[in-house]
Design a protein around this motif. Structure first.
Motif, PDB file in Angstrom:
ATOM      1  N   GLU A 143      59.424  51.149  -9.258  1.00  8.43           N
ATOM      2  CA  GLU A 143      60.296  51.070 -10.432  1.00  8.43           C
ATOM      3  C   GLU A 143      60.035  52.230 -11.384  1.00  8.43           C
ATOM      4  OE1 GLU A 143      60.308  47.550  -8.203  1.00  8.43           O
ATOM      5  OE2 GLU A 143      58.554  48.543  -9.106  1.00  8.43           O
ATOM      6  N   ALA A 144      58.751  52.561 -11.590  1.00 12.94           N
ATOM      7  CA  ALA A 144      58.422  53.697 -12.458  1.00 12.94           C
ATOM      8  C   ALA A 144      58.852  55.011 -11.812  1.00 12.94           C
ATOM      9  CB  ALA A 144      56.924  53.713 -12.743  1.00 12.94           C
ATOM     10  N   GLY A 145      58.723  55.099 -10.497  1.00 12.41           N
ATOM     11  CA  GLY A 145      59.136  56.316  -9.809  1.00 12.41           C
ATOM     12  C   GLY A 145      60.618  56.589  -9.948  1.00 12.41           C
ATOM     13  N   MET A 146      61.410  55.535  -9.973  1.00  9.08           N
ATOM     14  CA  MET A 146      62.862  55.669 -10.029  1.00  9.08           C
ATOM     15  C   MET A 146      63.428  55.522 -11.440  1.00  9.08           C
ATOM     16  SD  MET A 146      63.785  56.339  -6.960  1.00  9.08           S
ATOM     17  CE  MET A 146      65.544  56.176  -7.278  1.00  9.08           C
ATOM     18  N   ALA A 147      62.588  55.305 -12.439  1.00  6.26           N
ATOM     19  CA  ALA A 147      63.058  55.045 -13.808  1.00  6.26           C
ATOM     20  C   ALA A 147      63.710  56.273 -14.431  1.00  6.26           C
ATOM     21  CB  ALA A 147      61.883  54.593 -14.674  1.00  6.26           C
ATOM     22  N   PRO A 148      64.613  56.055 -15.409  1.00  6.59           N
ATOM     23  CA  PRO A 148      65.176  57.194 -16.152  1.00  6.59           C
ATOM     24  C   PRO A 148      64.065  58.035 -16.768  1.00  6.59           C
ATOM     25  CG  PRO A 148      66.371  55.167 -16.658  1.00  6.59           C
ATOM     26  CD  PRO A 148      65.177  54.760 -15.856  1.00  6.59           C
ATOM     27  N   GLY A 149      64.146  59.338 -16.592  1.00  9.67           N
ATOM     28  CA  GLY A 149      63.113  60.232 -17.093  1.00  9.67           C
ATOM     29  C   GLY A 149      61.883  60.272 -16.218  1.00  9.67           C
ATOM     30  N   GLY A 150      61.912  59.568 -15.113  1.00 11.35           N
ATOM     31  CA  GLY A 150      60.759  59.500 -14.224  1.00 11.35           C
ATOM     32  C   GLY A 150      60.729  60.632 -13.211  1.00 11.35           C
ATOM     33  N   PRO A 151      59.799  60.564 -12.273  1.00  4.83           N
ATOM     34  CA  PRO A 151      59.592  61.665 -11.347  1.00  4.83           C
ATOM     35  C   PRO A 151      60.791  61.980 -10.453  1.00  4.83           C
ATOM     36  CG  PRO A 151      58.235  59.760 -10.751  1.00  4.83           C
ATOM     37  CD  PRO A 151      58.796  59.488 -12.099  1.00  4.83           C
ATOM     38  N   VAL A 152      61.459  60.970  -9.917  1.00  3.00           N
ATOM     39  CA  VAL A 152      62.583  61.258  -9.022  1.00  3.00           C
ATOM     40  C   VAL A 152      63.734  61.889  -9.792  1.00  3.00           C
ATOM     41  CG1 VAL A 152      64.318  60.231  -7.507  1.00  3.00           C
ATOM     42  CG2 VAL A 152      61.933  59.486  -7.349  1.00  3.00           C
ATOM     43  N   GLU A 153      64.016  61.374 -10.976  1.00  3.22           N
ATOM     44  CA  GLU A 153      65.090  61.957 -11.779  1.00  3.22           C
ATOM     45  C   GLU A 153      64.789  63.427 -12.108  1.00  3.22           C
ATOM     46  OE1 GLU A 153      66.236  61.217 -16.247  1.00  3.22           O
ATOM     47  OE2 GLU A 153      67.331  59.757 -15.003  1.00  3.22           O
ATOM     48  N   ALA A 154      63.545  63.721 -12.413  1.00  2.00           N
ATOM     49  CA  ALA A 154      63.173  65.109 -12.724  1.00  2.00           C
ATOM     50  C   ALA A 154      63.375  66.010 -11.508  1.00  2.00           C
ATOM     51  CB  ALA A 154      61.720  65.171 -13.192  1.00  2.00           C
ATOM     52  N   LEU A 155      63.020  65.529 -10.322  1.00  2.00           N
ATOM     53  CA  LEU A 155      63.210  66.326  -9.111  1.00  2.00           C
ATOM     54  C   LEU A 155      64.687  66.560  -8.831  1.00  2.00           C
ATOM     55  CD1 LEU A 155      60.480  64.731  -6.820  1.00  2.00           C
ATOM     56  CD2 LEU A 155      60.462  67.024  -7.806  1.00  2.00           C
ATOM     57  N   LEU A 156      65.500  65.536  -9.045  1.00  2.00           N
ATOM     58  CA  LEU A 156      66.938  65.699  -8.852  1.00  2.00           C
ATOM     59  C   LEU A 156      67.508  66.711  -9.837  1.00  2.00           C
ATOM     60  CD1 LEU A 156      67.871  61.955  -8.260  1.00  2.00           C
ATOM     61  CD2 LEU A 156      67.993  63.799  -6.566  1.00  2.00           C
ATOM     62  N   ASP A 157      67.011  66.690 -11.071  1.00  2.00           N
ATOM     63  CA  ASP A 157      67.449  67.679 -12.065  1.00  2.00           C
ATOM     64  C   ASP A 157      67.097  69.094 -11.611  1.00  2.00           C
ATOM     65  OD1 ASP A 157      68.508  65.750 -13.721  1.00  2.00           O
ATOM     66  OD2 ASP A 157      66.773  65.675 -15.068  1.00  2.00           O
ATOM     67  N   MET A 158      65.872  69.278 -11.117  1.00  2.00           N
ATOM     68  CA  MET A 158      65.454  70.610 -10.668  1.00  2.00           C
ATOM     69  C   MET A 158      66.248  71.042  -9.435  1.00  2.00           C
ATOM     70  SD  MET A 158      61.318  70.822 -11.282  1.00  2.00           S
ATOM     71  CE  MET A 158      60.908  69.140 -10.802  1.00  2.00           C
ATOM     72  N   GLN A 159      66.637  70.087  -8.620  1.00  2.00           N
ATOM     73  CA  GLN A 159      67.475  70.423  -7.473  1.00  2.00           C
ATOM     74  C   GLN A 159      68.847  70.899  -7.942  1.00  2.00           C
ATOM     75  OE1 GLN A 159      68.525  67.151  -4.826  1.00  2.00           O
ATOM     76  NE2 GLN A 159      68.270  68.498  -3.051  1.00  2.00           N
ATOM     77  N   ARG A 160      69.415  70.212  -8.914  1.00  2.00           N
ATOM     78  CA  ARG A 160      70.712  70.635  -9.461  1.00  2.00           C
ATOM     79  C   ARG A 160      70.613  72.002 -10.113  1.00  2.00           C
ATOM     80  NH1 ARG A 160      71.428  64.946 -10.285  1.00  2.00           N
ATOM     81  NH2 ARG A 160      70.182  64.994 -12.194  1.00  2.00           N
ATOM     82  N   GLU A 161      69.466  72.285 -10.707  1.00  2.00           N
ATOM     83  CA  GLU A 161      69.259  73.582 -11.362  1.00  2.00           C
ATOM     84  C   GLU A 161      69.036  74.710 -10.360  1.00  2.00           C
ATOM     85  OE1 GLU A 161      65.890  72.750 -13.787  1.00  2.00           O
ATOM     86  OE2 GLU A 161      66.939  71.220 -14.956  1.00  2.00           O
ATOM     87  N   GLY A 162      68.815  74.361  -9.093  1.00  2.00           N
ATOM     88  CA  GLY A 162      68.598  75.379  -8.065  1.00  2.00           C
ATOM     89  C   GLY A 162      67.153  75.781  -7.884  1.00  2.00           C
ATOM     90  N   VAL A 163      66.236  75.135  -8.617  1.00  2.00           N
ATOM     91  CA  VAL A 163      64.810  75.446  -8.482  1.00  2.00           C
ATOM     92  C   VAL A 163      64.275  74.902  -7.164  1.00  2.00           C
ATOM     93  CG1 VAL A 163      62.523  75.074  -9.495  1.00  2.00           C
ATOM     94  CG2 VAL A 163      64.494  75.459 -10.981  1.00  2.00           C
ATOM     95  N   ILE A 164      64.817  73.754  -6.743  1.00  2.00           N
ATOM     96  CA  ILE A 164      64.419  73.093  -5.507  1.00  2.00           C
ATOM     97  C   ILE A 164      65.619  73.050  -4.574  1.00  2.00           C
ATOM     98  CG2 ILE A 164      63.757  70.867  -4.509  1.00  2.00           C
ATOM     99  CD1 ILE A 164      62.120  70.343  -7.044  1.00  2.00           C
ATOM    100  N   GLY A 165      65.374  73.364  -3.301  1.00  2.00           N
ATOM    101  CA  GLY A 165      66.452  73.300  -2.327  1.00  2.00           C
ATOM    102  C   GLY A 165      66.661  71.886  -1.818  1.00  2.00           C
ATOM    103  N   HIS A 166      65.681  71.354  -1.096  1.00  2.16           N
ATOM    104  CA  HIS A 166      65.780  70.009  -0.522  1.00  2.16           C
ATOM    105  C   HIS A 166      64.609  69.161  -0.994  1.00  2.16           C
ATOM    106  CE1 HIS A 166      68.968  71.406   2.155  1.00  2.16           C
ATOM    107  NE2 HIS A 166      68.217  72.461   2.376  1.00  2.16           N
TER     108      HIS A 166
END
Length: 322
Positions: A143-166
């Motif tokens: 639940e904490a991993g998937m929470a708003p502002g949590g780690p998964v959301e941050a990774l998805l943001d960086m993916q959208r920004e192009g910092v992370i590919g997959h």
């Protein structure tokens, strides 16, 4: 019987799920090259680590795996030094890393994931990370991993920004890994110590990953060393003392392999490599010459009769890691 090593260009490249990345069936593990004596029992100097990374980047495998937290970033620093020597990541080479919690405070927040990724970029000397795994999410609740502002959301943001590919997820408990895969956010999976000659915990997880189009990378085919060095050298499995029954079965495997002239490490590695559900298998290396040795194990001739002998020697389910 003698092992046969194929030439460097003979390892086929397999599609890693739906990522569009194509990788060799063996992935070089960068944990040991950063020097992790507490885990592996030996030190690795900076120069030896860099030379090992150089051998990995220029050898027969096109896949190298590391993590921000390995030796407090030292694995990435040594890989970065090797990349500097050869002028960057070779064409067609896939370099993967993992974002980690703060090992001092335990923080596993979205902000920490961003700091971890930024540190990786700096140490590796890159401006983009092609494949990044959420590392050891068992250290926080799902639940904490998937929470708003949590780690998964941050990774998805960086993916959208192009910092992370997959994005991938790398961890232990099989049901937790499955829950992360079911979110649809992850294109790759690393499971470790749970699909080996003696432990089959990850069987259902591998099936589910493939059904979701997730690329599977299997870590620790040697169980931390015992399935490569043998029980005369190590009595630990997955970095802790192995149960007597597990050791008994490994000794029977050693005897069967010896009777066929096959190193147990070759059988342990190929058990994973030959599984059609597994795209690539991670083998940690700490010396440049280990690259060629791993290639030799990956291509050793293993008769069908040996596989038939090894199959019933798997440890009973109550000894699996799950």
């Amino acid at each position: 019987m003698h092992g046969r090593q194929q030439p460097p260009d003979a390892f086929p490249r397999r599609p890693l799920g739906v990522t569009g990345l194509h990788v060799t069936p063996v992935c070089v593990g960068g944990g040991p090259l950063g020097s992790m004596p507490g885990l592996f029992g030996y030190d690795v100097s900076a120069e030896r680590g860099t030379e090992t990374a150089l051998a990995a980047l220029t050898g027969p495998f096109n896949f190298l795996d590391t993590a921000a937290g390995y030796s407090d970033g030292e694995s990435e620093r040594r890989i970065g030094a090797a990349l500097l020597r050869i002028g960057g990541v070779p064409e067609g080479f896939v370099l993967a890393t993992k974002v980690d919690r703060d090992f001092t405070t335990g923080a596993f927040s979205g902000d920490q994931m961003r700091r971890s990724a930024e540190g990786s970029l700096e140490r590796l000397g890159l401006d983009r990370l092609p494949l990044v795994y959420l590392h050891d999410p068992e250290n926080v609740s799902f639940e904490a991993g998937m929470a708003p502002g949590g780690p998964v959301e941050a990774l998805l943001d960086m993916q959208r920004e192009g910092v992370i590919g997959h994005l991938g997820v790398a961890g232990g408990p099989v049901e937790l890994m499955a829950r992360y895969l079911r979110t649809g956010h992850f294109a790759a999976l690393i499971t470790h110590n749970r699909w080996t000659l003696v432990d089959r915990s990850a069987g259902d997880l591998l099936d589910e990953a493939v059904s979701l189009g997730v690329g599977v990378v299997n870590g620790a085919p040697f169980g931390g060393g015992v399935l490569a060095k043998g029980t005369a050298t190590s009595t630990k499995y997955a970095y802790r003392q192995a149960d007597d029954e597990v050791l008994r079965r490994i000794r029977l495997m050693e005897a069967a392999c010896a009777a066929h002239g096959v190193p147990i490490g070759a059988a342990a590695l190929q058990f994973s490599v030959r599984d059609p559900r597994i795209t690539s298998t991670i083998v940690g290396v700490s010396r440049p010459e280990r690259i060629a040795e791993t290639a030799r194990l990956a291509t050793w001739d293993i008769p069908d009769e040996l596989w038939e002998t090894l199959a019933p020697l798997t440890a009973p389910e109550e000894f699996w890691r799950w």
